[in-house]
Scaffold this active site. Structure first.
Site, PDB file in Angstrom:
ATOM      1  N   CYS A 147       0.827  -1.216   0.000  1.00 31.99           N
ATOM      2  CA  CYS A 147       0.000   0.000   0.000  1.00 31.99           C
ATOM      3  C   CYS A 147       0.867   1.274   0.000  1.00 31.99           C
ATOM      4  O   CYS A 147       0.722   2.138  -0.877  1.00 31.99           O
ATOM      5  CB  CYS A 147      -0.943  -0.027   1.192  1.00 31.99           C
TER       6      CYS A 147
HETATM    7  N1  LIG Z   1      -4.624  -3.969   4.919  1.00 32.51           N
HETATM    8  C1  LIG Z   1      -3.997  -3.330   3.948  1.00 32.51           C
HETATM    9  O1  LIG Z   1      -4.207  -2.098   3.749  1.00 32.51           O
HETATM   10  C2  LIG Z   1      -3.043  -4.032   3.047  1.00 32.51           C
HETATM   11  C3  LIG Z   1      -2.655  -5.331   3.221  1.00 32.51           C
HETATM   12  N2  LIG Z   1      -1.739  -5.933   2.393  1.00 32.51           N
HETATM   13  C4  LIG Z   1      -1.310  -7.290   2.572  1.00 32.51           C
HETATM   14  O2  LIG Z   1      -2.399  -8.161   2.267  1.00 32.51           O
HETATM   15  C5  LIG Z   1      -2.384  -9.301   3.128  1.00 32.51           C
HETATM   16  C6  LIG Z   1      -3.707  -9.346   3.900  1.00 32.51           C
HETATM   17  O3  LIG Z   1      -3.799  -8.166   4.682  1.00 32.51           O
HETATM   18  P1  LIG Z   1      -4.982  -7.891   5.699  1.00 32.51           P
HETATM   19  O4  LIG Z   1      -6.253  -8.368   5.104  1.00 32.51           O
HETATM   20  O5  LIG Z   1      -4.826  -6.509   6.145  1.00 32.51           O
HETATM   21  O6  LIG Z   1      -4.574  -8.887   6.885  1.00 32.51           O
HETATM   22  P2  LIG Z   1      -5.517  -9.549   7.982  1.00 32.51           P
HETATM   23  O7  LIG Z   1      -4.639  -9.855   9.132  1.00 32.51           O
HETATM   24  O8  LIG Z   1      -6.719  -8.722   8.191  1.00 32.51           O
HETATM   25  O9  LIG Z   1      -5.942 -10.941   7.287  1.00 32.51           O
HETATM   26  C7  LIG Z   1      -5.023 -11.964   7.055  1.00 32.51           C
HETATM   27  C8  LIG Z   1      -5.710 -13.116   6.354  1.00 32.51           C
HETATM   28  O10 LIG Z   1      -4.751 -14.164   6.137  1.00 32.51           O
HETATM   29  C9  LIG Z   1      -5.322 -15.389   6.634  1.00 32.51           C
HETATM   30  N3  LIG Z   1      -4.276 -16.318   7.041  1.00 32.51           N
HETATM   31  C10 LIG Z   1      -3.448 -16.202   8.125  1.00 32.51           C
HETATM   32  N4  LIG Z   1      -2.629 -17.260   8.175  1.00 32.51           N
HETATM   33  C11 LIG Z   1      -2.936 -18.046   7.123  1.00 32.51           C
HETATM   34  C12 LIG Z   1      -2.438 -19.304   6.637  1.00 32.51           C
HETATM   35  N5  LIG Z   1      -1.436 -19.944   7.255  1.00 32.51           N
HETATM   36  N6  LIG Z   1      -2.993 -19.826   5.513  1.00 32.51           N
HETATM   37  C13 LIG Z   1      -3.996 -19.173   4.873  1.00 32.51           C
HETATM   38  N7  LIG Z   1      -4.519 -17.998   5.296  1.00 32.51           N
HETATM   39  C14 LIG Z   1      -3.981 -17.448   6.395  1.00 32.51           C
HETATM   40  C15 LIG Z   1      -6.181 -14.948   7.788  1.00 32.51           C
HETATM   41  O11 LIG Z   1      -7.094 -15.978   8.100  1.00 32.51           O
HETATM   42  P3  LIG Z   1      -7.525 -16.296   9.639  1.00 32.51           P
HETATM   43  O12 LIG Z   1      -7.729 -15.002  10.300  1.00 32.51           O
HETATM   44  O13 LIG Z   1      -8.762 -17.082   9.467  1.00 32.51           O
HETATM   45  O14 LIG Z   1      -6.394 -17.029  10.209  1.00 32.51           O
HETATM   46  C16 LIG Z   1      -6.852 -13.717   7.183  1.00 32.51           C
HETATM   47  O15 LIG Z   1      -7.885 -14.111   6.305  1.00 32.51           O
HETATM   48  C17 LIG Z   1      -1.173  -9.131   4.051  1.00 32.51           C
HETATM   49  O16 LIG Z   1      -0.085  -9.820   3.531  1.00 32.51           O
HETATM   50  C18 LIG Z   1      -0.945  -7.627   4.021  1.00 32.51           C
HETATM   51  O17 LIG Z   1       0.345  -7.289   4.346  1.00 32.51           O
HETATM   52  C19 LIG Z   1      -1.266  -5.269   1.307  1.00 32.51           C
HETATM   53  C20 LIG Z   1      -1.627  -3.980   1.069  1.00 32.51           C
HETATM   54  C21 LIG Z   1      -2.507  -3.257   1.944  1.00 32.51           C
HETATM   55  C1  LIG Z   2      -0.902   0.796   9.335  1.00 33.97           C
HETATM   56  C2  LIG Z   2      -0.024  -0.400   9.084  1.00 33.97           C
HETATM   57  O1  LIG Z   2       0.459  -1.043   9.982  1.00 33.97           O
HETATM   58  N1  LIG Z   2       0.197  -0.716   7.822  1.00 33.97           N
HETATM   59  C3  LIG Z   2       1.010  -1.833   7.416  1.00 33.97           C
HETATM   60  C4  LIG Z   2       0.877  -1.908   5.911  1.00 33.97           C
HETATM   61  C5  LIG Z   2       1.861  -2.777   5.234  1.00 33.97           C
HETATM   62  C6  LIG Z   2       1.376  -4.117   4.775  1.00 33.97           C
HETATM   63  O2  LIG Z   2       0.234  -4.361   4.523  1.00 33.97           O
HETATM   64  O3  LIG Z   2       2.337  -5.072   4.624  1.00 33.97           O
HETATM   65  P1  LIG Z   2       2.865  -5.761   3.324  1.00 33.97           P
HETATM   66  O4  LIG Z   2       2.190  -5.106   2.155  1.00 33.97           O
HETATM   67  O5  LIG Z   2       4.318  -5.523   3.306  1.00 33.97           O
HETATM   68  O6  LIG Z   2       2.530  -7.182   3.420  1.00 33.97           O
HETATM   69  C7  LIG Z   2       2.467  -1.643   7.840  1.00 33.97           C
HETATM   70  O7  LIG Z   2       2.917  -0.513   7.930  1.00 33.97           O
HETATM   71  O8  LIG Z   2       3.164  -2.637   8.015  1.00 33.97           O
END
Ligand SMILES: NC(=O)C1=CN([C@@H]2O[C@H](COP(=O)(O)OP(=O)(O)OC[C@H]3O[C@@H](n4cnc5c(N)ncnc54)[C@H](OP(=O)(O)O)[C@@H]3O)[C@@H](O)[C@H]2O)C=CC1
Ligand SMILES: CC(=O)N[C@@H](CCC(=O)OP(=O)(O)O)C(=O)O
Length: 342
Positions: A147
């Site tokens: 992001c």
């Molecule tokens: N939030 C954001 O703004 C952004 C996020 N990202 C990236 O996207 C990904 C998801 O982020 P976000 O939705 O915020 O994270 P969350 O912590 O909200 O969700 C993580 C997800 O991964 C699942 N998960 C965890 N462990 C496993 C596993 N071993 N096998 C399969 N699924 C698993 C969880 O399932 P459960 O809870 O059921 O274990 C949950 O559905 C991350 O890698 C994050 O860094 C990238 C850009 C922006």
């Molecule tokens: C507010 C906040 O904690 N934001 C996360 C967003 C980064 C993330 O989603 O991690 P990857 O895209 O590298 O998997 C952070 O700064 O780590």
């Protein structure tokens, strides 16, 4: 097409599921969950979707590949480092929202993510999908950008590509809403800490630093590093990346503006707003990145203000944009979104 989704219980997965439901080229979404051993109702794993009569299947790579045309991983860091190999071996299309296959080397990943990296071979097969600059048409494994990296790279691209700034003077002050941290509660995202507060975190240690540098180096090999800070701000969604750099001798404001118009005037999601500085609210709810600038001729410093919705352009929206490129659908398919405005 049929699309598989892993990670629907997370923030990015939830938003992605909603986008995929509205995508004109997706006939069916099949959801898989790593915790299940037998099929279950979606409502039981993700109560936010309690009105949907949909079944979730246990996670099983061979079944995912047999029943789908593409799989999205919206999973925590460390998951696809382990899980990507069968998909790569079978050349099965993957769009990975995590950072696991974004960096080119195992060393870099382990240094910045503090987790075991994916095998070297997997890292080499993944394609970094910054949608405006790295078309993923014909690719099978897309590492969807981070992001902060998205907002920062889109803000810097015209300046670096057209050699308008001293690339070793870049300073980034980036701010994010709390949804960027995912659904897991932590001391800093706890309401009492996050509300009415600003918190700088991961100073000089943010995992998007090497990602941004890696991409900038493709545009200008003179980039060595960047100064990058992140602040948690009391909003739910949105990122503002405020970027400062010293302009090269002889460069004026008109040239700076022209560079942005040249890069983005034909792009559906990136809008250059000239000297009108964009706010987070104007992009939240959309896949847009709005970019404005302020140039100070006294100091020769240009300030770029680049804003995105971290859940959309920073995650699920860009993932759909990459799907569209991968499968040659219109770039905007499923992404006709409007900001909430108030
Ligand atoms: N939030 C954001 O703004 C952004 C996020 N990202 C990236 O996207 C990904 C998801 O982020 P976000 O939705 O915020 O994270 P969350 O912590 O909200 O969700 C993580 C997800 O991964 C699942 N998960 C965890 N462990 C496993 C596993 N071993 N096998 C399969 N699924 C698993 C969880 O399932 P459960 O809870 O059921 O274990 C949950 O559905 C991350 O890698 C994050 O860094 C990238 C850009 C922006
Ligand atoms: C507010 C906040 O904690 N934001 C996360 C967003 C980064 C993330 O989603 O991690 P990857 O895209 O590298 O998997 C952070 O700064 O780590």
């Amino acid at each position: 097409m049929q699309a598989a989704l892993v990670g629907v219980t997370g923030y990015a997965g939830m938003v992605l599921y909603q986008l995929l439901k509205g995508h004109p080229n997706i006939k069916k979404i099949n959801i898989y969950d790593h915790k299940l051993t037998a099929p279950a109702d979606l409502a039981s794993v993700a109560p936010v979707f309690k009105y949907e009569n949909v079944q979730v299947q246990p996670y099983e790579p061979s079944q995912i590949m047999a029943a789908n045309d593409v799989v999205f991983f919206a999973t925590s860091a460390g998951v696809t480092a382990k899980a990507s190999q069968p998909f790569l071996d079978n050349h099965f299309p993957v769009i990975d929202l995590s950072g696991d296959l974004r960096l080119n080397t195992r060393d870099q990943y382990e240094k910045w993510y503090h987790k075991p990296a994916a095998p070297e071979k997997s890292l080499q097969q993944a394609h970094y999908g910054l949608a405006e600059f790295e078309s993923v048409k014909g690719q099978t494994y897309v590492a969807n950008p981070g992001c902060y990296a998205t907002a920062t790279l889109l803000g810097l691209a015209p300046l670096v590509q057209k050699q308008l700034i001293d690339v070793n003077s870049i300073i980034v002050d980036a701010k994010s809403g709390t949804s960027g941290a995912g659904k897991k509660l932590s001391a800093s995202t706890h309401f009492t800490e996050a509300n009415d507060n600003l918190q700088i975190y991961k100073p000089n240690q943010h995992q998007h630093i090497p990602e941004i540098v890696q991409e900038l180096q493709k545009w200008d090999q003179h980039v060595s590093t960047i100064q990058f800070m992140t602040t948690l701000i009391p909003v739910t969604r949105g990122i503002m990346s405020t970027i400062y750099a010293r302009v090269n001798a002889g460069v004026n404001q008109a040239q700076l503006e022209q560079a942005y118009h040249h890069s983005y005037d034909q792009q559906p999601f990136v809008h250059f707003t000239d000297t009108e500085l964009p706010t987070i609210k104007q992009v939240v709810g959309t896949n847009n990145c709005d970019i404005g600038l302020a140039y100070n001729p006294e100091t020769k410093i240009v300030m770029i203000d680049s804003v995105i919705d971290n859940m959309l352009k920073g995650a699920a929206g860009q993932a759909v944009q990459n799907l569209n490129q991968m499968f040659d659908y219109p770039e905007t398919a499923g992404l006709a979104l409007q900001p909430a405005l108030i």
